[in-house]
Write an enzyme that holds these catalytic residues in place. Structure first.
Site, PDB file in Angstrom:
ATOM      1  N   GLY A 117       0.806  -1.211   0.000  1.00 23.79           N
ATOM      2  CA  GLY A 117       0.000   0.000   0.000  1.00 23.79           C
ATOM      3  C   GLY A 117       0.838   1.259   0.000  1.00 23.79           C
ATOM      4  O   GLY A 117       0.363   2.336   0.367  1.00 23.79           O
ATOM      5  N   GLY A 118       2.104   1.135  -0.441  1.00 21.57           N
ATOM      6  CA  GLY A 118       2.950   2.320  -0.578  1.00 21.57           C
ATOM      7  C   GLY A 118       3.226   3.036   0.719  1.00 21.57           C
ATOM      8  O   GLY A 118       3.512   4.243   0.711  1.00 21.57           O
ATOM      9  N   SER A 130       5.056  -5.756  -1.921  1.00 26.25           N
ATOM     10  CA  SER A 130       5.175  -4.354  -2.310  1.00 26.25           C
ATOM     11  C   SER A 130       5.852  -3.560  -1.188  1.00 26.25           C
ATOM     12  O   SER A 130       6.969  -3.872  -0.796  1.00 26.25           O
ATOM     13  CB  SER A 130       3.802  -3.778  -2.668  1.00 26.25           C
ATOM     14  OG  SER A 130       3.942  -2.512  -3.285  1.00 26.25           O
ATOM     15  N   ALA A 131       5.181  -2.537  -0.635  1.00 27.69           N
ATOM     16  CA  ALA A 131       5.790  -1.774   0.454  1.00 27.69           C
ATOM     17  C   ALA A 131       6.107  -2.671   1.641  1.00 27.69           C
ATOM     18  O   ALA A 131       7.087  -2.454   2.363  1.00 27.69           O
ATOM     19  CB  ALA A 131       4.881  -0.637   0.885  1.00 27.69           C
ATOM     20  N   ASP A 160       5.551  -5.548 -13.884  1.00 30.68           N
ATOM     21  CA  ASP A 160       5.662  -4.647 -12.738  1.00 30.68           C
ATOM     22  C   ASP A 160       6.609  -3.503 -13.081  1.00 30.68           C
ATOM     23  O   ASP A 160       7.748  -3.744 -13.499  1.00 30.68           O
ATOM     24  CB  ASP A 160       6.200  -5.435 -11.536  1.00 30.68           C
ATOM     25  CG  ASP A 160       6.266  -4.614 -10.261  1.00 30.68           C
ATOM     26  OD1 ASP A 160       5.978  -3.407 -10.293  1.00 30.68           O
ATOM     27  OD2 ASP A 160       6.625  -5.198  -9.217  1.00 30.68           O
ATOM     28  N   HIS A 192       1.824  -5.373 -11.039  1.00 28.39           N
ATOM     29  CA  HIS A 192       2.150  -5.134  -9.635  1.00 28.39           C
ATOM     30  C   HIS A 192       0.926  -5.413  -8.775  1.00 28.39           C
ATOM     31  O   HIS A 192      -0.156  -4.920  -9.033  1.00 28.39           O
ATOM     32  CB  HIS A 192       2.611  -3.687  -9.425  1.00 28.39           C
ATOM     33  CG  HIS A 192       3.190  -3.436  -8.071  1.00 28.39           C
ATOM     34  ND1 HIS A 192       4.494  -3.730  -7.752  1.00 28.39           N
ATOM     35  CD2 HIS A 192       2.632  -2.944  -6.932  1.00 28.39           C
ATOM     36  CE1 HIS A 192       4.731  -3.408  -6.496  1.00 28.39           C
ATOM     37  NE2 HIS A 192       3.608  -2.940  -5.971  1.00 28.39           N
TER      38      HIS A 192
END
Length: 332
Positions: A92-93, A169-170, A273, A303
């Site tokens: 979620g960045g 991801s994050a 991605d 991604h």
């Protein structure tokens, strides 16, 4: 807010990145979060998911906690072995998402059953209210909680001598940095055996070929990616800060601590991605530092495929099971 990258590749018709993230950017530089999307409660309904889930609070003042997942078969078995423990960190960045977000809840439910494993899905503090390294520090607190105040589910069903820190991801970025933050922490009887990094989230001030090729990626548009880094990094930091770009000189010495702690690393990515080139650079760097890395990059996809595509999630869980098995395979 001006992105800190040196290259502007935002499409003229790009959607507002703050709206995309469920936020409003205020004139004073703060953000206001819109009404929180629908969340999935911890469920005991085995007709929906064959897992038992329970939410726990770890730090009430920071509003952090975790959601624990145990496969139904393990709960009902009188002879089941203890399960490996996966400390899962959602993506979620750094700015959005919770363990109760439907995509992360579903993925952890699938992973608990298909791996199988006991999952501790971490509810860490989000930026920009809590910029990095807040999320890194929250993972350390979760690990200390597992050691000092083990939940009855962990005591009864989890093998604390076989723990893995995993993130997508994050969350993959956070998992990668975790060894540098736990280096001086006595976690025994916990033993962290490795890291599982799924499409880990990294960047840099100079665009890569894969970022430029996927500038309008539907799940990670480049201009939204820019804003998430601006919101997540410490105030005044650019994207060649080591939290973002692992190839720059590191004061934390993350790779050194991964090697010193004897951790094995799994990296999973795909050609669709935008961050693929960053992930390939990361694998190359870890190999050069003498770290045991098992990596694989699929053709196509996008991604976040791991949490958006149930069939991909199942195949990924097979790869994770092979990695954490005592007789792990060397290819994914």
């Amino acid at each position: 807010m001006v992105p800190t990258t040196t290259e502007n590749t935002q499409p003229a018709d790009a959607v507002d990145p703050f709206s995309y993230l469920g936020m409003v950017f205020n004139a004073d530089g703060t953000i206001t979060r819109k009404e929180e999307p629908l969340q999935t409660p911890a469920t005991f309904d085995f007709t929906q998911f064959p897992v038992f889930t329970q939410d726990i609070t770890i730090n009430q003042s920071n509003n952090t906690g975790a959601r624990i997942y145990v496969p139904r078969k393990t709960l009902e078995s009188t002879t089941a072995n203890l399960l490996p423990v996966i400390i899962y960190i959602h993506g979620g960045g750094f700015v959005i998402g919770r363990p109760s977000s439907p995509i992360f809840h579903y993925f952890c439910s699938v992973m608990a059953v298909e791996t199988p494993a006991l999952i501790v899905s971490v509810d860490y503090r989000l930026a920009p209210e809590h910029r990095l390294p807040a999320a890194y520090q929250d993972i350390v607190e979760v690990l200390q909680w597992i050691k000092t105040s083990p939940h009855e589910l962990l005591v009864k069903y989890g093998d604390l001598s076989k723990c893995y820190i995993m993130g997508g991801s994050a969350g993959g970025n956070i998992a990668y940095h975790a060894p540098a933050f736990i280096k001086d922490v006595d976690l025994k009887p916990m033993i962290i055996e490795g890291l599982v990094l799924i499409q880990p989230y990294f960047g840099g001030t100079k665009r890569t070929e894969s970022e430029l090729r996927h500038v309008n990626n539907p799940t990670l548009p480049l201009h939204v990616n820019d804003v998430m880094w601006d919101l997540g990094l410490p105030d005044g930091a650019d994207r060649d800060h080591e939290y973002c770009n692992p190839t720059v000189e590191s004061k934390l010495g993350v790779c050194d601590w991964i090697r010193k702690l004897g951790l094995r690393v799994m990296v999973k990515g795909c050609d669709g991605d935008p961050l693929r080139d960053r992930q390939v650079e990361l694998v190359k760097m870890m190999n050069e530092r003498g770290i045991e890395v098992v990596s694989s990059f699929d053709e196509g996809y996008f991604h976040g495929i791991d949490v958006f595509d149930p069939s991909y999630a199942k195949s990924l869980c097979l790869a994770i099971r092979n990695f954490i098995s005592p007789a792990h395979e060397t290819t994914l």
